[in-house]
Design a protein around this motif. Sequence first.
Motif, PDB file in Angstrom:
ATOM      1  N   VAL A  20      31.341 -29.613   1.577  1.00  0.00           N
ATOM      2  CA  VAL A  20      30.816 -29.134   2.855  1.00  0.00           C
ATOM      3  C   VAL A  20      31.425 -29.929   4.005  1.00  0.00           C
ATOM      4  CG1 VAL A  20      28.710 -28.976   4.254  1.00  0.00           C
ATOM      5  CG2 VAL A  20      28.686 -28.242   1.856  1.00  0.00           C
ATOM      6  N   ALA A  21      31.600 -31.228   3.823  1.00  0.00           N
ATOM      7  CA  ALA A  21      32.233 -32.051   4.859  1.00  0.00           C
ATOM      8  C   ALA A  21      33.672 -31.607   5.106  1.00  0.00           C
ATOM      9  CB  ALA A  21      32.182 -33.521   4.463  1.00  0.00           C
ATOM     10  N   GLU A  22      34.410 -31.294   4.025  1.00  0.00           N
ATOM     11  CA  GLU A  22      35.786 -30.827   4.173  1.00  0.00           C
ATOM     12  C   GLU A  22      35.825 -29.457   4.848  1.00  0.00           C
ATOM     13  OE1 GLU A  22      39.860 -30.629   4.081  1.00  0.00           O
ATOM     14  OE2 GLU A  22      38.545 -32.346   3.693  1.00  0.00           O
ATOM     15  N   ALA A  23      34.912 -28.573   4.478  1.00  0.00           N
ATOM     16  CA  ALA A  23      34.848 -27.252   5.113  1.00  0.00           C
ATOM     17  C   ALA A  23      34.515 -27.379   6.598  1.00  0.00           C
ATOM     18  CB  ALA A  23      33.813 -26.395   4.406  1.00  0.00           C
ATOM     19  N   THR A  24      33.684 -28.353   6.951  1.00  0.00           N
ATOM     20  CA  THR A  24      33.352 -28.588   8.359  1.00  0.00           C
ATOM     21  C   THR A  24      34.589 -28.980   9.151  1.00  0.00           C
ATOM     22  OG1 THR A  24      31.103 -29.268   7.768  1.00  0.00           O
ATOM     23  CG2 THR A  24      31.923 -29.943   9.926  1.00  0.00           C
ATOM     24  N   LEU A  25      35.420 -29.856   8.587  1.00  0.00           N
ATOM     25  CA  LEU A  25      36.660 -30.248   9.266  1.00  0.00           C
ATOM     26  C   LEU A  25      37.566 -29.045   9.479  1.00  0.00           C
ATOM     27  CD1 LEU A  25      37.514 -33.603   7.430  1.00  0.00           C
ATOM     28  CD2 LEU A  25      36.606 -33.321   9.745  1.00  0.00           C
ATOM     29  N   MET A  26      37.628 -28.155   8.495  1.00  0.00           N
ATOM     30  CA  MET A  26      38.466 -26.965   8.630  1.00  0.00           C
ATOM     31  C   MET A  26      37.937 -26.037   9.722  1.00  0.00           C
ATOM     32  SD  MET A  26      39.092 -26.209   4.558  1.00  0.00           S
ATOM     33  CE  MET A  26      40.129 -24.762   4.845  1.00  0.00           C
ATOM     34  N   LEU A  27      36.622 -25.874   9.774  1.00  0.00           N
ATOM     35  CA  LEU A  27      36.035 -24.961  10.755  1.00  0.00           C
ATOM     36  C   LEU A  27      36.088 -25.513  12.168  1.00  0.00           C
ATOM     37  CD1 LEU A  27      32.990 -23.708   8.689  1.00  0.00           C
ATOM     38  CD2 LEU A  27      34.841 -22.276   9.569  1.00  0.00           C
ATOM     39  N   ARG A  28      36.133 -26.841  12.302  1.00  0.00           N
ATOM     40  CA  ARG A  28      36.235 -27.435  13.642  1.00  0.00           C
ATOM     41  C   ARG A  28      37.496 -26.986  14.362  1.00  0.00           C
ATOM     42  NH1 ARG A  28      35.327 -33.804  13.037  1.00  0.00           N
ATOM     43  NH2 ARG A  28      36.240 -33.681  15.118  1.00  0.00           N
ATOM     44  N   ARG A  29      38.515 -26.636  13.619  1.00  0.00           N
ATOM     45  CA  ARG A  29      39.786 -26.213  14.218  1.00  0.00           C
ATOM     46  C   ARG A  29      39.814 -24.725  14.538  1.00  0.00           C
ATOM     47  NH1 ARG A  29      41.545 -30.071  10.214  1.00  0.00           N
ATOM     48  NH2 ARG A  29      41.903 -28.408   8.687  1.00  0.00           N
ATOM     49  N   GLN A  30      38.749 -24.008  14.187  1.00  0.00           N
ATOM     50  CA  GLN A  30      38.674 -22.585  14.505  1.00  0.00           C
ATOM     51  C   GLN A  30      38.178 -22.386  15.939  1.00  0.00           C
ATOM     52  OE1 GLN A  30      39.444 -19.690  12.211  1.00  0.00           O
ATOM     53  NE2 GLN A  30      40.661 -21.512  11.740  1.00  0.00           N
ATOM     54  N   PRO A  31      38.554 -21.287  16.581  1.00  0.00           N
ATOM     55  CA  PRO A  31      38.125 -21.057  17.970  1.00  0.00           C
ATOM     56  C   PRO A  31      36.605 -21.045  18.099  1.00  0.00           C
ATOM     57  CG  PRO A  31      39.862 -19.510  17.343  1.00  0.00           C
ATOM     58  CD  PRO A  31      39.463 -20.224  16.087  1.00  0.00           C
ATOM     59  N   LYS A  32      36.116 -21.517  19.242  1.00  0.00           N
ATOM     60  CA  LYS A  32      34.674 -21.606  19.457  1.00  0.00           C
ATOM     61  C   LYS A  32      34.019 -20.243  19.633  1.00  0.00           C
ATOM     62  CE  LYS A  32      34.526 -26.259  21.432  1.00  0.00           C
ATOM     63  NZ  LYS A  32      34.093 -27.090  22.577  1.00  0.00           N
ATOM     64  N   ASP A  33      34.815 -19.216  19.947  1.00  0.00           N
ATOM     65  CA  ASP A  33      34.222 -17.895  20.143  1.00  0.00           C
ATOM     66  C   ASP A  33      34.053 -17.136  18.834  1.00  0.00           C
ATOM     67  OD1 ASP A  33      36.885 -17.534  19.628  1.00  0.00           O
ATOM     68  OD2 ASP A  33      37.239 -16.077  21.241  1.00  0.00           O
ATOM     69  N   ARG A  34      34.253 -17.798  17.709  1.00  0.00           N
ATOM     70  CA  ARG A  34      34.048 -17.189  16.400  1.00  0.00           C
ATOM     71  C   ARG A  34      32.821 -17.811  15.742  1.00  0.00           C
ATOM     72  NH1 ARG A  34      38.704 -14.507  14.817  1.00  0.00           N
ATOM     73  NH2 ARG A  34      37.978 -14.416  12.674  1.00  0.00           N
ATOM     74  N   ARG A  35      32.136 -17.033  14.927  1.00  0.00           N
ATOM     75  CA  ARG A  35      31.042 -17.579  14.148  1.00  0.00           C
ATOM     76  C   ARG A  35      31.607 -18.419  13.018  1.00  0.00           C
ATOM     77  NH1 ARG A  35      26.170 -14.355  12.181  1.00  0.00           N
ATOM     78  NH2 ARG A  35      25.785 -16.529  11.658  1.00  0.00           N
ATOM     79  N   ARG A  36      31.033 -19.594  12.815  1.00  0.00           N
ATOM     80  CA  ARG A  36      31.521 -20.523  11.803  1.00  0.00           C
ATOM     81  C   ARG A  36      30.522 -20.552  10.645  1.00  0.00           C
ATOM     82  NH1 ARG A  36      33.220 -25.584  15.772  1.00  0.00           N
ATOM     83  NH2 ARG A  36      34.905 -24.519  16.881  1.00  0.00           N
ATOM     84  N   ILE A  37      31.005 -20.193   9.461  1.00  0.00           N
ATOM     85  CA  ILE A  37      30.134 -20.024   8.297  1.00  0.00           C
ATOM     86  C   ILE A  37      30.709 -20.812   7.116  1.00  0.00           C
ATOM     87  CG2 ILE A  37      29.124 -18.366   6.668  1.00  0.00           C
ATOM     88  CD1 ILE A  37      28.098 -17.966   9.458  1.00  0.00           C
TER      89      ILE A  37
END
Length: 369
Positions: free
Chosen positions: A166-183
């Motif tokens: 989950v920590a690794e997935a969080t790092l990956m999602l941090r680089r996604q645009p803020k206007d997208r839902r992060r799941i």
Amino acid sequence: MYRIGLITLLCGLLAAQQSSTVPPQTPPSQETQQDPVIRVGVDYVTTPALVFDRDGGYVNGLRPDQFRLFDNGKEQNINVEVVFVPISVVICVQSNSNVQGLLSQVKKVGNLIQPLLIGEQGRAAVIAYDSRIRTLQDFTSDADLITKATAKITPGSYSNRLIDSVAEATLMLRRQPKDRRRIILIIGETRDSGSETRLREALIELQLNNISVYGVDMSRFMTTLTAPPPVPRPDNRPATAHQLPGGVPSTPTTVAQTYGENGGRAEFVPLMVELFRDAKAIFKDNPVEAFTKGTGGSEFGFHSQRTLEEAVQHLGEELHSQYFISYSPNNRDEAGFHEIKVFVPGRPEVKRVQTRPGYWLGPKQEIKQ
């Protein structure tokens, strides 16, 4: 005497030169001696909102101006998206030896992600975890690549580093645009074994980055039945040192899903506050519950190919029925737990609104690494 005096003079000159070229050593400042600190602050908060009627069905078609959100009792100026927001999802799949009997079913889930979860505009990445955290596929909209990534998952060691994944997935999602839902979608058991990341730190990072976690839980009963026997360690003790067993250990069972009022929110909030205060042994045996309830997500269970497909289908229906609320808190100076409550006044058919229960806003120097 002349030669001795010359040598003494040369030695003095060399000593003076060395003292002038070597900078004096200064004691390290107090700042450099301190541990690195992660500052915990919140500028922008998002939360999904599911609106239910008295029969438990979704209420669709609400207008943005019909929602009211309170953060620690203070009403906020909110933005409500009533159209579907594109999704970026990381699928974390447990791949240790305990679940190898169910992996053949999980491998087939890849072809359901694009049509049921992310749609045409979404992106998905795939992580497999046991004693390792392996990124099998980075973010992509290609359904074939997602299917291939899940199909090549193979069982590994006995460890189950769920929290680290989950920590690794969080790092990956941090680089996604803020206007997208992060799941984050966890497919595995609800227990963790071998993670280095602490549950509290992982949950704070999820909340700071506005990430929702959903769990499709493997039945512990099924994994216990289908897991291979562990390789016994050599026993060098003499036979006379062994004691006879006093009884048969009980088989672990899955934790029943909670469908109470507002997802058991009233009982969960005090537990989450204690978790952020670093109380011991809270959610030790079920970190998935802390992740899902703490971020406004849900848990689904499965024990067969059919129930796995149904779980993914129900998750897709939930994601596509949510309203997406965002705001900049007007009470960021209040440290501690911020409870979020959403209401839809003037709509008698609305029974309850399910959101993330809140977030932790610590002092300037909250977490040390």
